[in-house]
Design an enzyme around this catalytic site. Structure first.
Site, PDB file in Angstrom:
ATOM      1  NE  ARG A  37      74.115  46.324  87.105  1.00 40.73           N
ATOM      2  CZ  ARG A  37      73.460  47.401  86.692  1.00 40.73           C
ATOM      3  NH1 ARG A  37      73.919  48.601  87.003  1.00 40.73           N
ATOM      4  NH2 ARG A  37      72.360  47.301  85.971  1.00 40.73           N
ATOM      5  CB  ILE A  63      69.487  50.057  88.960  1.00 42.09           C
ATOM      6  CG1 ILE A  63      70.978  50.222  88.866  1.00 42.09           C
ATOM      7  CG2 ILE A  63      69.170  48.617  88.705  1.00 42.09           C
ATOM      8  CD1 ILE A  63      71.698  49.363  89.916  1.00 42.09           C
ATOM      9  CB  SER A  64      70.764  53.106  84.161  1.00 37.43           C
ATOM     10  OG  SER A  64      69.940  54.215  84.400  1.00 37.43           O
ATOM     11  CD  GLN A  65      71.868  49.876  78.662  1.00 35.50           C
ATOM     12  OE1 GLN A  65      70.985  50.550  78.166  1.00 35.50           O
ATOM     13  NE2 GLN A  65      72.511  48.935  78.006  1.00 35.50           N
TER      14      GLN A  65
END
Ligand code: SAH
Length: 216
Positions: A37, A63-65
Site C-alpha cells: 500500500r 484513498i479509503s482506510q
C-alpha cells in the site's frame, strides 16, 4: 528499523484492523498481506500507509482506510476467473487488490494525472491484468462489458444506470450511495435479470462526478 518493515506493518494491519471487524475471506486477507500500500501514496511512507485512516492521493482525492477497501472487496465476492470494473482509480491501490483476486481488472478515472501515476506504479509492481482509462466512469466501460463485479470508489447520488446494465447475470456491484457528505455503502446484485439491493453500512467518500453522478 524492524517495526517499519512494510510486510510486518501489513500483517499487523490485517490482524488489528481487518480480522476483528469481520473480514474473513482468506483470499481477500492474503491480498492485503501482499500488496505494498505504501507504494501508492504520495510520500511512500509505510508508517502512514498501514494506519487505520484514509490518505490524500492528490487532486483533492483520497484513498479509503484499509478496512473500507477490504469490506468493499469482500462484498464483491471475486473468483479467480472474474472480470471486474472499478470506477475511480485514484492511487491504483484498490485496483491492485482486485488484480490479486480476479482475472481482469478495468478501471476508469476522471483525472488524467491520477490515472497516469496509478498506471506507472502498477507497471512498476508488475501488474499486467489491469487496464486503466481516463473518462467518466458513471457511463461504465461498455467495450469490455459485461462485468462479474463492479466497484465504485466515489459517492454517487444514485446507482448509475449504465453500471447496472454492464453487470453480468449473477454480478455484484458495490457503491456508496447518498448525499455529498455521507453515503450508505450499497450492494446491488443482478439475479435472473432482477436487481436486488442491500445496505451495508454508512460511509464517507469523495463525490462521483459525471453524467450519471454529481454534476460539476
Ligand atoms: N480507488 C481509489 C480511491 C479513489 S478516490 C484508490 O484505491 O486509491 C475516488 C476517485 O474517483 C478519485 O480519484 C476521483 O477522481 C474519481 N472519480 C470521481 N468521479 C469519477 C467518474 N465519474 N469517473 C471516474 N472517476 C471518478
Amino acid at each position: 528499523m524492524r517495526d517499519l518493515d512494510p510486510s510486518v506493518l501489513r500483517d499487523k494491519m490485517v490482524e488489528e484492523q481487518l480480522i476483528p471487524r469481520g473480514i474473513f475471506n482468506e483470499r481477500v486477507l492474503n491480498a492485503f498481506r501482499k500488496v505494498p500500500r505504501h507504494a501508492f501514496i504520495p510520500d511512500k511512507s509505510p508508517e502512514n500507509a498501514y494506519g487505520d485512516f484514509p490518505l490524500p492521493v492528490g487532486e483533492g482525492q483520497t484513498i479509503s482506510q484499509p478496512y473500507i477497501v477490504a469490506l468493499m472487496t469482500q462484498y464483491l465476492d471475486l473468483k479467480a476467473d472474474d472480470k471486474v470494473l472499478e470506477i475511480g482509480t485514484g492511487s491504483g491501490y484498490q485496483a491492485s487488490i482486485l488484480a490479486e483476486l480476479a482475472k481482469e481488472v478495468y478501471s476508469v478515472e476522471r483525472f488524467a494525472v491520477l490515472a497516469e501515476s496509478a498506471q506507472a506504479i502498477l507497471n512498476g509492481l508488475g501488474y499486467i491484468n489491469i487496464k486503466i482509462k481516463v473518462g467518466d466512469g458513471t457511463e461504465g466501460w461498455e467495450k469490455f462489458a459485461p462485468y462479474d463485479a463492479i466497484i465504485v470508489t466515489a459517492g454517487a447520488p444514485s446507482v448509475p444506470e449504465p453500471l447496472v446494465e454492464q453487470l453480468a447475470e449473477g454480478g455484484r456491484l458495490v457503491i456508496p450511495v447518498g448525499g455529498g457528505f455521507s453515503q450508505t455503502l450499497t450492494l446491488v446484485k443482478k439475479q435472473e435479470g432482477k436487481i436486488a439491493q442491500e445496505e451495508i453500512c454508512g460511509c464517507v467518500f469523495v463525490p462521483l462526478i459525471g453524467r450519471y453522478g454529481w454534476k460539476t
